[in-house]
Structure formats: structure tokens, C-alpha cells
Write a protein that holds these residues in place. Structure first.
Motif, PDB file in Angstrom:
ATOM      1  N   ASN A 290       0.839  -1.197   0.000  1.00 43.70           N
ATOM      2  CA  ASN A 290       0.000   0.000   0.000  1.00 43.70           C
ATOM      3  C   ASN A 290       0.870   1.241   0.000  1.00 43.70           C
ATOM      4  O   ASN A 290       1.841   1.330   0.760  1.00 43.70           O
ATOM      5  CB  ASN A 290      -0.905   0.014   1.235  1.00 43.70           C
ATOM      6  N   ALA A 307     -12.429   3.812  -8.670  1.00 47.63           N
ATOM      7  CA  ALA A 307     -11.113   3.182  -8.578  1.00 47.63           C
ATOM      8  C   ALA A 307     -10.667   2.753  -9.976  1.00 47.63           C
ATOM      9  O   ALA A 307     -11.491   2.486 -10.858  1.00 47.63           O
ATOM     10  CB  ALA A 307     -11.162   1.984  -7.636  1.00 47.63           C
ATOM     11  N   SER A 309      -7.738   0.437 -12.306  1.00 40.41           N
ATOM     12  CA  SER A 309      -6.648  -0.530 -12.423  1.00 40.41           C
ATOM     13  C   SER A 309      -5.631  -0.021 -13.436  1.00 40.41           C
ATOM     14  O   SER A 309      -6.012   0.467 -14.503  1.00 40.41           O
ATOM     15  CB  SER A 309      -7.169  -1.897 -12.863  1.00 40.41           C
ATOM     16  N   ARG A 324      -3.987  -0.903  -8.202  1.00 39.58           N
ATOM     17  CA  ARG A 324      -5.297  -0.265  -8.282  1.00 39.58           C
ATOM     18  C   ARG A 324      -5.213   1.081  -7.550  1.00 39.58           C
ATOM     19  O   ARG A 324      -4.637   1.168  -6.459  1.00 39.58           O
ATOM     20  CB  ARG A 324      -6.367  -1.159  -7.658  1.00 39.58           C
ATOM     21  N   LEU A 325      -5.781   2.120  -8.171  1.00 35.59           N
ATOM     22  CA  LEU A 325      -5.740   3.462  -7.597  1.00 35.59           C
ATOM     23  C   LEU A 325      -7.087   3.826  -6.983  1.00 35.59           C
ATOM     24  O   LEU A 325      -8.142   3.595  -7.590  1.00 35.59           O
ATOM     25  CB  LEU A 325      -5.386   4.494  -8.681  1.00 35.59           C
ATOM     26  N   TYR A 326      -7.036   4.399  -5.782  1.00 36.03           N
ATOM     27  CA  TYR A 326      -8.226   4.921  -5.103  1.00 36.03           C
ATOM     28  C   TYR A 326      -7.994   6.410  -4.858  1.00 36.03           C
ATOM     29  O   TYR A 326      -7.127   6.792  -4.073  1.00 36.03           O
ATOM     30  CB  TYR A 326      -8.467   4.169  -3.790  1.00 36.03           C
ATOM     31  N   LYS A 328      -8.307  10.164  -3.627  1.00 33.58           N
ATOM     32  CA  LYS A 328      -8.715  10.842  -2.409  1.00 33.58           C
ATOM     33  C   LYS A 328      -8.700  12.348  -2.632  1.00 33.58           C
ATOM     34  O   LYS A 328      -8.462  12.818  -3.755  1.00 33.58           O
ATOM     35  CB  LYS A 328      -7.771  10.461  -1.261  1.00 33.58           C
ATOM     36  N   VAL A 333      -3.614   9.938  -3.628  1.00 27.62           N
ATOM     37  CA  VAL A 333      -4.098   8.687  -4.218  1.00 27.62           C
ATOM     38  C   VAL A 333      -3.571   7.526  -3.383  1.00 27.62           C
ATOM     39  O   VAL A 333      -2.388   7.489  -3.039  1.00 27.62           O
ATOM     40  CB  VAL A 333      -3.605   8.524  -5.674  1.00 27.62           C
TER      41      VAL A 333
END
Length: 410
Positions: A290, A307, A309, A324-326, A328, A333
Motif C-alpha cells: 500500500n 477506482a 486498475s 489499483r488506484l483509489y 482521495k 491517491v
């Protein structure tokens, strides 16, 4: 490639094979070229490892431009280079972090050339990087793509550029492989400025960086301290300044006073600047999955509502790893790699994200590592777990943990 129509283009000249061939090709395609060379250091100023990157004798570039029959202008970029590259670099080193100077140098280069282009009443600029810039016909935005020559692709180093930089950027080598460039260079009868091949994996690991930092910082900022074994918390020896070390460094020298040999298989895993503490451990104990990215710069029209990929690249020559990007708030990110990875990502590390691994890969964003590790219920577990035995006095375990946390600077 943009239409020519005898337009004027400013091309960054370094005196090397790539920039010379780029100017040569642009002339063949009908462009009116103007060579631009940047002065990055004052005469006699400490250059550190940048002596392999910066051209210190601009007259050599002028001679090449004379051969190509194109005008040449030297531009004083000393102040802007110091502000955007050297000063942040020194700050990062003194903080125990890392930096990607060539990414920010390219941004400086483009900024200077855009400003200079106004005086020549043109908006076209060119560099000799192996990468592609394509216009999205649906949105009108410009996208940074990998070069055809994947082995020498330099899209990573250009990922810090914005639409302002990309929209008028010509990359003559985008479709050409390095071997072809070298063959073309044989047609140009000039003395090229050779690029020294360094044995170091990264410019930040070059020992000459020590001289540069010392020349641009005060003594009190270069903290002295001790080197500790992370697992046992034992002090091994003293060191002569945190700026002489970097996270990931191995084969550390032994302390001549005590003749204590530091295990050559261990490497630096943490530098605590305000205490001057350096910690070492076995690298196979370091893992991350992470990563929190800050200062994220997204490509144009990137959908950040869901999200995503993609593939992450953490160094200019590194592999692309699936993740995988989330997204914020505040340009942050969260990156979650598909598999746990061995090693340690250092704060300040530049990470570039691509749509795919190979040909036709597009850059969708880039940013700087803020923290990385394995995420659990307590947060980011950046460093490996310790195995600490109680001493003969059976010291209270809680107090010992508090001391360790304090020493690590948390």
C-alpha cells in the motif's frame, strides 16, 4: 508529428547524439530550428553528479549548431534550476528522503523554452526524449505515451509535464529506436559531447552528491549521529552526517575506531534526520503493498470518480507493476498493488502510472510517495516487525517500545 509548413521550432541542445540527430531530422522535415542550451551552474560552482548531465562548455554545442547551420542561444537557467531542482533536492537529502531530479529538470527545461519561444514568435519546442505525445481527437487534450523503443523509453522522466508543456512539444525520436539514431549520427560529422555512463543505479546514490549537499547547506543541518541495528536496537557505530547515506544503501563501511564490521547484507531502512539516527536491517524483511501518493498530477480527462486498475513504475528503468488506484482529496491517491512487493518505497520517490505495460502504454498520472508499507488496522506498517528480547533487568516491555518509537521519530 505536427505539420511543418516551415515553422520555427526551438530545440533543446545538449551536444549529445540524440539532440543533434533530432535537430538534423527536424531540418530535413522543413522546420526552421533554433538551438537552445541551458546554463545550470555558475562557473566554478559545485555540480556534484550533475556534471554528467549539465553541459558546462556551451561553446561545444554552438559548434554543433554551426555545423547544422542553425542559430544557437545560451540561456542562463541557474536561478530557476536551483529553485526547482537543487534546493528541493538538498532538502530531501537532509530529511532522509529521496528525489527524482531529472523529472524536475525536464520541467525546468520546458518552462524556460516556452518562455524563450515567445521572443521568436513561435510556440513549438522540441526535445530529444524517447517518448510520444499524441492529441486526443475527441477531447483535444494531449497524452504522453511510451516510445516505440521500450528499452530506452523516457516517458517516466516527462511525466511531470502538464498540458501547457505537452501541447506544443515535438519529440522527433518518438518513432525511432536508439540503434537507428546512432546510425543517423554517423552522417553528421561533428564531435559529440559524450554522456558518461555511471555505475550507480540512481543519481541520488552517486557519492558526488555529498559534495553538492555540503556546498548548498549549513553544517548544523547535516546531523551527526549513530547507526543502529533495527531489530535489536543496538547502536553499532557513529556516522559523520546523514547526508552521506541514503535509504537502500548497503555495503556500509565499518567504524575504524571500534573496528566493528557492519553486516554487508544489511542496508539502510530508515533515516531520522532530527535525531541523526540511521537504522539498518536485512532487505528481505522489507515489504510493501500500500502506498499513499501525494501531489498527484492526473492526465487530462482522467475519470477519478471510481477506482482504476493500472500499472505503476517507481524508477526510470524499473518494471511496471499492476495495481489499483483509489482517488482521495487534496491530490492524494491510495495505491494498492495486486501483490505484496519486496523492498521499501521512500518518501519523495516519483511514481508514474500507465494504462498498460508495453507498446501503446499511456501515462495517466504521477506523484510522490508520502508513505508506503503494509496497511493494517493500526495504519501503515512501514518497517518490519522487531524481535526484541528483554534484558537482564527485565525492563518493562511497554517502556522499551516507547523508547523505540521516540527514537524512530514517530
Amino acid at each position: 508529428m505536427k505539420e511543418t509548413n516551415n515553422k520555427t521550432v526551438l530545440i533543446a541542445m545538449t551536444g549529445g547524439i540524440e539532440s543533434t540527430v533530432s535537430a538534423y531530422l527536424l531540418k530535413k522535415q522543413g522546420y526552421k530550428c533554433i538551438g537552445i542550451g541551458l546554463q545550470l551552474f555558475l562557473e566554478g560552482e559545485e555540480t556534484g553528479p550533475f556534471c554528467d548531465v549539465a553541459v558546462l562548455d556551451l561553446n561545444k554545442i554552438k559548434n554543433i549548431c554551426n555545423y547544422l547551420d542553425i542559430p544557437f542561444y545560451a540561456v542562463n537557467a541557474v536561478d530557476i534550476f536551483a529553485y526547482h531542482v537543487l534546493d528541493p533536492l538538498v532538502g530531501r537529502v537532509l530529511s532522509g528522503h529521496t528525489f527524482e531530479p531529472l523529472v524536475f529538470l525536464n520541467r525546468v527545461l520546458l518552462e524556460v523554452m516556452i518562455e524563450k519561444s515567445k521572443k521568436f514568435q513561435t510556440n513549438l519546442i522540441a526535445t530529444a526524449h524517447y517518448a510520444k505525445v499524441l492529441k486526443n481527437q475527441k477531447t483535444g487534450s494531449f497524452e504522453l505515451m511510451v516510445a516505440n523503443d521500450l528499452e530506452n523509453d523516457q516517458s517516466y522522466s516527462l511525466a511531470g509535464l502538464s498540458q501547457k508543456h505537452l501541447q506544443n512539444l515535438i519529440l522527433p525520436l518518438s518513432e525511432i529506436r536508439k540503434k537507428e539514431v546512432e546510425k543517423i549520427s554517423e552522417l553528421i560529422k561533428v564531435e559529440f559531447i559524450p554522456r558518461i555512463k555511471t555505475k550507480y543505479k540512481h543519481i541520488m546514490h552517486d557519492p558526488r552528491m555529498i559534495d553538492l549537499v555540503e556546498a548548498r547547506s549549513s553544517t548544523d543541518l547535516r546531523r551527526l549521529g549513530s547507526i543502529y541495528d533495527y531489530a535489536s536496537d543496538n547502536s553499532l557505530c557513529e556516522h559523520q552526517g546523514i547526508h552521506r547515506y541514503y535509504v537502500g544503501q548497503s555495503n556500509l563501511v565499518f567504524d575504524k575506531k571500534t573496528e566493528l564490521q557492519i553486516d554487508p547484507l544489511k542496508e539502510i531502512i530508515s533515516i531520522v534526520p532530527f535525531k541523526g539516527n540511521i537504522f539498518i536491517d536485512f532487505p528481505n524483511r522489507l515489504k510493501y503493498q500500500n502506498v499513499l501518493i501525494g501531489q498527484f498530477q492526473a492526465s487530462a480527462n482522467l475519470d477519478m470518480s471510481l477506482a482504476l486498475s493500472c500499472f505503476a513504475k517507481i524508477s526510470p528503468k524499473g518494471e511496471k507493476a499492476s495495481c489499483r488506484l483509489y482517488f482521495k482529496n487534496n491530490k492524494q491517491v491510495l495505491v494498492v498493488f495486486d501483490e505484496e512487493r519486496q523492498g521499501l518505497l521512500i518518501p519523495g520517490q516519483f511514481v508514474v502510472f500507465y494504462t498498460r505495460q508495453g507498446i501503446k502504454g499511456k501515462v495517466i498520472g504521477a506523484g510522490l510517495v508520502e508513505v508506503a508499507g503494509v496497511f493494517d488496522e493500526y495504519g501503515y506498517n512501514t518497517l518490519p516487525p522487531k524481535t526484541v528480547e528483554l534484558d537482564e533487568e527485565n525492563e518493562n516491555e511497554t517502556n522499551k517500545k516507547n523508547k523505540q518509537i521516540e527514537r524512530l521519530g514517530f
